[in-house]
Design an enzyme around this catalytic site. Structure first.
Site, PDB file in Angstrom:
ATOM      1  N   TYR A 150       0.836  -1.210   0.000  1.00  0.00           N
ATOM      2  CA  TYR A 150       0.000   0.000   0.000  1.00  0.00           C
ATOM      3  C   TYR A 150       0.874   1.264   0.000  1.00  0.00           C
ATOM      4  O   TYR A 150       0.608   2.213  -0.758  1.00  0.00           O
ATOM      5  CB  TYR A 150      -0.911  -0.034   1.221  1.00  0.00           C
ATOM      6  CG  TYR A 150      -1.945   1.053   1.287  1.00  0.00           C
ATOM      7  CD1 TYR A 150      -3.096   1.007   0.503  1.00  0.00           C
ATOM      8  CD2 TYR A 150      -1.797   2.137   2.156  1.00  0.00           C
ATOM      9  CE1 TYR A 150      -4.065   1.997   0.574  1.00  0.00           C
ATOM     10  CE2 TYR A 150      -2.754   3.129   2.238  1.00  0.00           C
ATOM     11  CZ  TYR A 150      -3.881   3.056   1.443  1.00  0.00           C
ATOM     12  OH  TYR A 150      -4.834   4.044   1.523  1.00  0.00           O
ATOM     13  N   LYS A 154       0.972   4.101  -2.915  1.00  0.00           N
ATOM     14  CA  LYS A 154       0.597   5.475  -2.611  1.00  0.00           C
ATOM     15  C   LYS A 154       1.771   6.439  -2.783  1.00  0.00           C
ATOM     16  O   LYS A 154       1.565   7.612  -3.158  1.00  0.00           O
ATOM     17  CB  LYS A 154       0.015   5.571  -1.204  1.00  0.00           C
ATOM     18  CG  LYS A 154      -1.335   4.855  -1.052  1.00  0.00           C
ATOM     19  CD  LYS A 154      -2.389   5.422  -1.997  1.00  0.00           C
ATOM     20  CE  LYS A 154      -3.780   4.878  -1.723  1.00  0.00           C
ATOM     21  NZ  LYS A 154      -4.816   5.452  -2.605  1.00  0.00           N
TER      22      LYS A 154
END
Length: 240
Positions: A150, A154
């Site tokens: 993640y 991001k």
């Protein structure tokens, strides 16, 4: 006068839902994208008093993205704002992370942003105007244990935002990122927040509406026309 049109990906719940409703309230026509929850997406549109419509597509899939933008263009005739919000988590420590958990997060959270932005750019370049807002995360700014996939996705969104902002600035298109901290949504409801709250100077988790308000400013406010390539952390001070 024709209403400006916004497309919000992953808008059937959580932060995406709040953004879609906020933009509709600001007077925009909103294309509410969903991947698996048409009923939830329809409930969002039902609150828009005729200012929205639902569009199903998995934005990690190139063919579905192409169809999504064709459908939005056919229905509304233009696209003024793109909010790349769709995302998932598949948390786990690096040593135990499965290949598919890595790939699924990268495919949706990063490749999906690329696919949608590329498609939107083709429309916005013809208009010589547009605003693109990418939803990143403080995990992409600070890193977060158990979120290597993640955080990588991001962080990639942030680099992508800055590069594309440079490419499109001469055509009147702004590209910015919003990086939420811990926000009260389904994605965070199962997290143990005792230790997290100690890291947040404001001492609380955020509300989806607080992210939506920041997106509304970047998407609609005349003052935001001179902002591009920026990352705005909405995180209670966590990343300062």
């Amino acid at each position: 006068m024709t209403k400006p049109v916004a497309l919000v990906t992953g808008a059937s719940r959580g932060i995406g839902r709040a953004i879609a409703l906020e933009l509709a309230q600001a007077g925009m026509t909103v294309a509410v994208n969903y991947a698996r929850s048409p009923e939830a997406a329809q409930s969002v549109v039902a609150q828009m008093e005729g200012n929205g419509a639902i569009f199903g597509a998995d934005v990690s899939q190139a063919d579905q993205v192409q169809q999504l933008f064709a459908d939005v263009l056919e229905k509304f005739g233009r696209l003024d704002v793109l909010v790349n919000n769709a995302g998932i988590t598949r948390d786990g420590l690096l040593m135990r992370m499965k290949d598919e958990d890595w790939q699924q997060v990268i495919d949706l959270n990063l490749t999906g942003v690329f696919l949608c932005t590329r498609a939107a750019t083709k429309l916005m370049l013809k208009q010589r105007s547009g605003r693109i807002i990418n939803i990143s995360s403080t995990s992409g700014v600070l890193g977060n244990a158990g979120q290597a996939n993640y955080a990588a996705a991001k962080a990639g969104v942030i680099g992508f935002t800055k590069a594309v902002a440079r490419e499109l600035s001469s055509r009147g298109i702004t590209v910015n990122a919003v990086a939420p901290g811990f926000i009260d949504t389904d994605m965070t409801k199962d997290l143990k927040l005792d230790g997290v709250l100690a890291q947040i100077p404001l001492g609380r988790v955020g509300k989806p509406e607080e992210i939506a308000g920041t997106v509304r400013f970047l998407a609609t406010d005349p003052a935001a026309a001179y902002i591009t390539g920026q990352v705005i952390c909405v995180d209670g001070g966590m990343a300062m």
